[in-house]
Design a protein around this motif. Structure first.
Motif, PDB file in Angstrom:
ATOM      1  N   THR A   1      22.535 -79.052  85.253  1.00  0.00           N
ATOM      2  CA  THR A   1      21.780 -77.907  84.732  1.00  0.00           C
ATOM      3  C   THR A   1      20.310 -78.224  84.513  1.00  0.00           C
ATOM      4  O   THR A   1      19.457 -77.415  84.859  1.00  0.00           O
TER       5      THR A   1
ATOM      6  N   LYS B   1      13.549 -74.189  77.075  1.00  0.00           N
ATOM      7  CA  LYS B   1      14.834 -73.951  77.723  1.00  0.00           C
ATOM      8  C   LYS B   1      15.783 -73.315  76.718  1.00  0.00           C
ATOM      9  O   LYS B   1      15.911 -73.795  75.600  1.00  0.00           O
TER      10      LYS B   1
ATOM     11  N   GLU C   1      18.520 -78.241  87.778  1.00  0.00           N
ATOM     12  CA  GLU C   1      18.403 -76.906  88.363  1.00  0.00           C
ATOM     13  C   GLU C   1      17.249 -76.159  87.732  1.00  0.00           C
ATOM     14  O   GLU C   1      16.526 -75.408  88.391  1.00  0.00           O
ATOM     15  N   PHE C   2      17.073 -76.374  86.435  1.00  0.00           N
ATOM     16  CA  PHE C   2      15.943 -75.797  85.723  1.00  0.00           C
ATOM     17  C   PHE C   2      14.633 -76.246  86.327  1.00  0.00           C
ATOM     18  O   PHE C   2      13.726 -75.459  86.586  1.00  0.00           O
TER      19      PHE C   2
ATOM     20  N   GLU D   1      32.407 -70.673  85.540  1.00  0.00           N
ATOM     21  CA  GLU D   1      31.563 -69.827  84.700  1.00  0.00           C
ATOM     22  C   GLU D   1      32.257 -69.488  83.393  1.00  0.00           C
ATOM     23  O   GLU D   1      33.482 -69.456  83.320  1.00  0.00           O
TER      24      GLU D   1
ATOM     25  N   ARG E   1      20.737 -71.344  79.906  1.00  0.00           N
ATOM     26  CA  ARG E   1      20.436 -71.411  81.329  1.00  0.00           C
ATOM     27  C   ARG E   1      19.151 -70.679  81.671  1.00  0.00           C
ATOM     28  O   ARG E   1      18.786 -70.581  82.824  1.00  0.00           O
ATOM     29  N   THR E   2      18.507 -70.075  80.685  1.00  0.00           N
ATOM     30  CA  THR E   2      17.305 -69.289  80.993  1.00  0.00           C
ATOM     31  C   THR E   2      16.072 -69.915  80.361  1.00  0.00           C
ATOM     32  O   THR E   2      16.156 -70.788  79.505  1.00  0.00           O
TER      33      THR E   2
ATOM     34  N   GLU F   1      30.934 -73.864  75.862  1.00  0.00           N
ATOM     35  CA  GLU F   1      29.784 -74.750  75.752  1.00  0.00           C
ATOM     36  C   GLU F   1      30.218 -76.152  75.355  1.00  0.00           C
ATOM     37  O   GLU F   1      29.674 -77.141  75.842  1.00  0.00           O
TER      38      GLU F   1
END
Lengths: 149, 413, 371
Positions: free
Chosen positions: B329, A67, B332-333, C278, A70-71, C76
Motif C-alpha cells: 500500500t 495519507k 502504491e501511494f 477488499e 488508502r486516500t 484493518e
C-alpha cells in the motif's frame, strides 16, 4: 566398538542440536510476532498527523498532504488560523488539489477547478465537493477523522 | 320527456366543449386535434414558456378566447408567424425587456439580442438579410424550447455540438460560405468531444464555451489563449511568461492552436516536443535558427522521457511484488505521487524552460527510485521466506529421519 | 521403565509418585497396545486431526494478540497482521491452512472409522462425541471465516446464514440469533467472534477430553476379521513408546507439509482460496460468484439442485429435511448397525457409506465446476 559408540554419540549430539534448531524455528517467529511493530495500530477512520501546526504554518502554501488509509488528504491553515482538512483528490479527473491562500480557495491546477475552503466545488469542471474531514487538536498533536453523519 | 333530456344533454355537451380548455387558450382546441404529434401544439407542453404559464398568444398575439382562425387573425394585437429575418426581434420583444423579464426570471440576462448583433450570424442576418444564418429558433428550436440545464434541450451541452452541426457540418448548405464544415467531425474525435459526448463530462467545453453562444464568433488570434486559459489556466500562465509569448504576438500566431489545433485537439503526447521532424517545434524552429529553441526542446523531451521510463520501471517492479502477494500500500501511494509529478512535468513543458522542467522530473525520478528499491526489498523478503522454509524443512526432515531410525532401532530388538 | 534414560527423569517420576500415586496409572498406560494389520495406518488420522487442532489453538491465540473484532477494525487489523507484524503473514497463513486440513483430516478419520465399523459396541460413545467434534469443527470454520470481514467472507456468510433461515419453524429465529440482527453487520462479527474464541473452544475441550479418555480407556478398535482369533495370532505394538514415536514422526511430517503450504501458497490453491482482498461493503453489489467454504459446498450445491417444488413442499425445505434425515442416520449408525457388534457383515451399511462419500465428492466437484 568404540567407533560405534562415538558414532552413536555424534548422532545423539546432532539429534539434540537438530531438536534445538527445530524448537528455535518455531519459537523465533512466535517471539518476533509478539513484539509490536512500529505503527501499533491499524485504524483508518482516524489518523494522527506526523507534523505539527507550526510546520503547516511554515509551509509556503500553508498546507500539507497526508495519507489517510488508502486516500490522500489535505490539511490547510486558513487566514483566521483555523485548521481544515479534506480529501485531496479532485472530483473531476483525480488530480491532487492544492491550497491557494492568495485566492482563499482550494485549487486544482489540471483544469482550473476551484473549491471553497470547506471543499465545496464553486467553479470549473469539478462535479462534486471534496469529502470533508474533522480536525481535532489535542496537546499539540493533530488528529484527523472522517465525519460521522 | 326523452326529447327534453336529449336536448339538455346536447346543450350540456356543447357548453362543455366550448369551455373544455378554459377560455384562456382556445388555440389548442383545434391546433392539438388537427396537427400531428410532432406538431407545435403537442410539443408545447415541454416548452419552458409553457411551464412558466405563457400561452400561444403571449408570443403570437391575438385573442385567446376566440376559436375561429379568421376571427383570431383579425383580432387586435395578432402578430402571427414571424419570417426568418423577423425572429430575433420577435423573441427580443420580451427577452431584451429587462422590466418584463424581471417579473418572470430575474436571473436571466437580457443582452442576447445585443450580443447576437455582434456575432457573425447576427451581422449577416441584419446587414445582409441572409435567410440561411442561424436565428434564435435555429438553435433553441421552437415550441419545445428547454433551458441549457434540461437534458432534452437542443442547447444542453451534450446536444449542443449536434445543434451547431446541423448547419455547420452540412457541406451543401454551407457551400456559399467560405468556411470549413469538418469542425463537428474533428470535435467529436477530439479530447473535449470524447469527454463531453462519450463520457458525459460536463466540465469539457462544447462549441459555445469557446465561441460564445449569442455573440458567436471564432475567438480572435489574440484572445485564444484567454479562452483556452479559462480551464487550462496554468498552461496559459506558463506560456505567457515563456519566450514564445512575445514571439507569437509579434508574428500574429494563435497561441495554443498553433501546436494543439482548434477543433481536433488530440491528447498531447510527449513527442510533440523535441528536435526531430515529427515534433511540432520543427514547424518553426530549425537547428541553425539562432535560438536555443530546438536544443531546449530536445532536453525537455529527454527529461520527460527519463521520468516516464522511471515511472514505468517502478510500476513493473511494484506489480511484481504485488503478484508475489506482498503488501504494497505505501508504495502504491508513492506511485500515485509519481503519476502526479508526471502530470506536473508535462504541464511545465509550456514554460519551454529547462529550469522548470528538469527539477520536477528529477523529483519524480527520485520517488520512482524509492519505489523500485522498496519493491526490490519486498521481493527479497519473498525469497527470504522461501529460504527460511527450506531451512526449516531441512531441520524437520533431519529430525524425522532420526526419529525413524530410533523407531527401527527399538523394534529391531 | 523401558526406554527412559536414568537420572533426572527417574527422580521426577519418583517425586510425583510419592505424592500422587501415579505408578498404577503409568503401569496401565505402559501395557497399552495398538493392533497391527493392513489398515492400521488409519489409526494415525485421529492424531493428525488432534495435532492440527493444537496448531489452530496456538496460532489462534497469537492472532488474538492483534485481531480486533468490529466492522471498523476487523479488516484493518487482519491487514495489519499480514503486512506489518513480523511473521504475521505466516501465522495467519498457517491458521487458514490448518483449519482446512483439520476438517479434511476429521472427515477422513470419520470415514475410516465408519468403514471399519469401529463405532460398534463398546465404542458408541466415542462415535457420538466424534460427531459432536465434527460439528464443532465445521462451526469453528464457519465462524472464523467471517472474522476478516472481507468481501469474500461477508457474502458467503450472508448466503450461509440465509440458508439457515430456510429451516422450518425455527429458521427465522435461528437466522436472527446467528446474525445478531436481520442483516449481516458488525454485530454478526461480535457473535461469531465470541463463538469462535470462547464458546466453541470450551465445548470442544469438553468433548475432546471425553473422546480421548474413551480412546485411552478402550484402546484402538481391532479389525472385524480378527474376531475369534487367538491372542498369538494377532500382532500388536506397544503404545509407549513405539506408537508414540511413530505418531510423533507423522506429526513432524504434517508440520512440514503445513509449513510448505503456508509459505508457497499463502492464500490457498485455485478454487480453495482465501486472499484478504477488499473490505466488506454491505451496499456493494455481490460478486458474480459467491462460494461457501469447500466443506459446505456439497450441501450448498445439492440444495441448489432441488427443484423449486416437490409435491407441496418447497424444494429447499425438502432438501433440508433430506439432509437432516441423512445426518441423523449417519449419527445414529451405532444404534442402527447392531449387527456390527456381532461381527455380521452388512452390505447395506457399506453401500450407504460409499453412497455418502460419492455424494459429497461429486456434489463438491459439481459445485466448483458449475460456477
Amino acid at each position: 566398538m568404540n567407533d560405534n559408540n562415538s558414532r552413536r554419540d555424534f548422532l545423539s549430539w546432532l539429534t539434540g542440536l537438530g531438536s534445538l534448531a527445530f524448537l528455535g524455528s518455531i519459537f523465533y517467529p512466535v517471539y518476533k510476532f509478539l513484539i509490536p511493530p512500529e505503527s501499533t495500530e491499524a485504524i483508518v477512520s482516524q489518523v494522527k498527523l506526523p507534523f505539527t501546526r507550526s510546520e503547516i504554518e511554515g509551509d509556503e502554501k500553508k498546507a500539507k498532504t497526508f495519507k489517510f488509509g488508502r486516500t490522500l488528504g489535505l490539511i490547510i491553515l486558513t487566514g483566521e488560523g483555523e485548521l481544515k482538512a479534506m480529501a485531496a483528490t479532485c472530483t473531476h479527473l483525480d488530480c491532487t488539489v492544492q491550497h491557494r491562500p492568495d485566492l482563499e480557495i482550494i485549487w486544482c491546477s489540471c483544469h482550473n477547478g476551484r473549491y471553497d475552503l470547506d471543499g465545496k466545488n464553486i467553479s470549473g469542471p469539478p462535479p462534486r465537493p471534496l469529502e470533508k474531514y474533522v480536525v481535532n487538536e489535542i496537546k499539540g498533536e493533530i488528529f484527523v477523522s472522517k465525519e460521522t453523519t | 320527456m326523452i326529447k327534453i333530456k336529449f336536448t339538455l344533454i346536447f346543450i350540456g355537451l356543447l357548453l362543455f366543449s366550448i369551455n373544455g380548455f378554459g377560455s384562456d387558450n382556445n388555440c389548442l382546441n383545434c391546433h392539438l386535434d388537427w396537427e400531428s404529434e410532432e406538431g407545435s401544439a403537442a410539443k408545447y407542453a415541454r416548452d419552458i414558456h409553457s411551464q412558466k404559464g405563457l400561452g400561444c398568444t403571449e408570443c403570437h398575439g391575438g385573442d385567446p378566447s376566440l376559436d375561429d382562425m379568421d376571427d383570431v387573425r383579425d383580432s387586435k394585437g395578432y402578430r402571427g408567424v414571424p419570417n426568418h429575418l423577423e425572429v430575433p426581434d420577435f423573441c427580443a420583444r420580451c427577452h431584451a425587456d429587462a422590466a418584463y423579464m424581471h417579473e418572470h426570471n430575474p436571473s436571466l440576462p437580457v443582452d442576447q439580442l445585443a450580443k447576437y448583433k455582434t456575432s457573425v450570424h447576427g451581422q449577416r442576418l441584419f446587414a445582409r438579410k441572409d435567410k440561411k444564418v442561424a436565428n434564435c429558433i435555429s438553435c433553441h428550436s421552437v415550441h419545445e424550447i428547454g433551458t441549457g440545464q434540461m437534458p432534452y434541450s437542443s442547447t444542453y451541452p451534450t446536444n449542443l455540438p449536434a445543434t451547431c452541426g446541423e448547419c455547420h457540418a452540412d457541406k451543401e448548405y454551407m457551400a456559399e460560405y467560405d468556411i470549413p464544415t469538418d469542425q463537428l467531425e474533428k470535435y467529436r474525435s477530439s479530447v473535449h468531444g470524447q469527454a463531453l459526448l462519450q463520457r458525459g463530462d460536463l466540465g469539457a467545453p462544447a462549441c459555445n464555451d469557446c465561441h460564445g453562444n449569442h455573440g458567436a464568433a471564432p475567438p480572435g488570434v489574440a484572445s485564444l489563449a484567454a479562452v483556452c486559459g479559462v480551464c487550462h489556466a496554468l498552461e496559459a500562465e506558463l506560456f505567457a511568461i515563456s519566450p514564445h509569448a512575445e514571439a507569437y504576438r509579434e508574428n500574429d500566431f494563435p497561441m495554443c492552436e498553433t501546436c494543439h489545433s482548434n477543433h481536433d485537439i488530440i491528447k498531447p503526447y510527449d513527442e510533440m516536443i523535441g528536435a526531430v521532424g515529427s515534433a511540432v517545434c520543427t514547424n518553426c524552429h530549425s537547428a541553425d535558427d539562432g535560438t536555443i529553441g530546438l536544443s531546449t526542446a530536445d532536453s525537455i523531451l529527454v527529461s520527460i522521457n527519463n521520468l516516464v521510463q522511471a515511472h514505468a520501471q517502478a510500476k513493473r517492479r511494484l506489480n511484481e511484488a504485488i503478484y508475489k502477494g506482498m503488501m504494497t500500500t505505501d508504495e502504491e501511494f508513492l506511485l500515485k505521487e509519481v503519476d502526479q509529478t508526471l502530470i506536473q512535468a508535462r504541464t511545465l513543458v509550456h514554460s519551454f524552460n529547462m529550469d522548470s522542467v528538469a527539477p520536477k522530473a528529477r523529483a519524480g525520478i527520485a520517488k520512482a527510485d524509492t519505489i523500485i528499491a522498496n519493491a526490490a526489498g519486498l521481493i527479497d523478503e519473498y525469497y527470504f521466506r522461501r529460504k527460511g522454509l527450506g531451512v526449516a524443512t531441512l531441520i524437520i526432515t533431519f529430525l524425522a529421519i532420526m526419529l525413524y531410525r530410533k523407531i527401527r532401532k527399538i523394534e529391531s530388538r | 521403565m523401558d526406554g527412559f534414560q536414568s537420572g533426572p527423569i527417574k527422580n521426577s517420576y519418583k517425586w510425583l509418585d510419592e505424592r500422587l500415586k501415579i505408578n498404577a496409572l503409568i503401569e496401565y498406560m505402559g501395557s497399552k497396545e495398538v493392533p497391527r494389520h493392513s489398515h492400521s495406518i488409519f489409526y494415525y488420522l485421529g492424531g493428525i486431526t488432534l495435532f492440527l487442532f493444537i496448531v489452530q489453538v496456538i496460532t489462534g491465540i497469537l492472532l488474538l494478540m492483534y485481531y480486533r473484532p468490529g466492522a471498523d477494525s476487523a479488516y484493518e487489523s487482519v491487514k495489519f497482521i499480514v503486512s506489518e507484524v513480523s511473521f504475521g503473514w505466516l501465522i495467519r497463513s498457517i491458521h487458514s491452512w490448518s483449519a482446512n486440513l483439520m476438517i479434511l483430516a476429521a472427515f477422513f478419520h470419520m470415514f475410516t472409522v465408519f468403514f471399519t465399523r469401529a463405532y460398534r459396541k463398546p465404542r458408541e460413545l466415542t462415535w457420538y462425541t466424534g460427531m459432536g467434534l465434527l460439528a464443532l469443527s465445521m462451526t469453528f470454520g464457519f465462524s472464523g471465516y467471517l472474522l476478516p470481514w472481507n468481501e469474500l467472507a461477508f457474502f458467503a456468510t450472508r448466503v450461509g446464514t440465509g440458508m439457515a433461515g430456510a429451516i422450518p419453524v425455527i429458521g427465522d429465529f435461528l437466522m436472527v440469533i446467528m446474525r445478531g440482527g436481520e442483516e449481516v453487520t458488525g454485530a454478526t462479527i461480535g457473535r461469531f467472534f465470541g463463538l469462535h474464541v470462547a464458546i466453541l473452544p470450551l465445548l470442544t475441550t469438553g468433548l475432546l477430553t471425553m473422546h480421548l479418555i474413551f480412546v485411552q480407556r478402550q484402546g484402538m478398535s481391532e479389525p472385524m476379521h480378527w474376531a475369534g482369533k487367538k491372542r498369538e495370532e494377532k500382532k500388536f505394538m506397544k503404545f509407549f513408546p513405539n506408537f508414540l514415536y511413530r505418531d510423533a514422526l507423522v506429526w513432524l511430517v504434517a508440520l512440514n507439509i503445513l509449513a510448505l503450504l503456508a509459505v508457497i501458497f499463502p492464500d490457498g490453491i485455485s478454487v480453495i482460496h482465501w486472499p484478504l482482498g477488499e473490505k466488506a461493503d454491505p451496499f456493494a453489489p455481490p460478486p458474480p460468484v459467491i462460494r461457501p467454504e469447500w466443506y459446505f459446498m456439497f450441501a450448498f450445491q445439492a440444495l441448489k439442485m432441488f427443484p423449486p417444488h416437490i409435491w407441496f413442499i418447497e424444494g429447499e425445505l425438502f432438501g433440508i429435511i433430506i439432509f437432516g434425515l441423512g445426518g441423523l442416520i449417519w449419527m445414529l449408525i451405532p444404534l442402527l448397525d447392531r449387527g456390527a457388534s456381532e461381527n455380521k457383515p452388512s452390505k447395506l451399511v457399506m453401500t450407504f457409506g460409499a453412497f455418502v462419500i460419492l455424494f459429497i465428492v461429486v456434489m463438491t466437484i459439481v459445485g466448483y465446476l458449475v460456477e
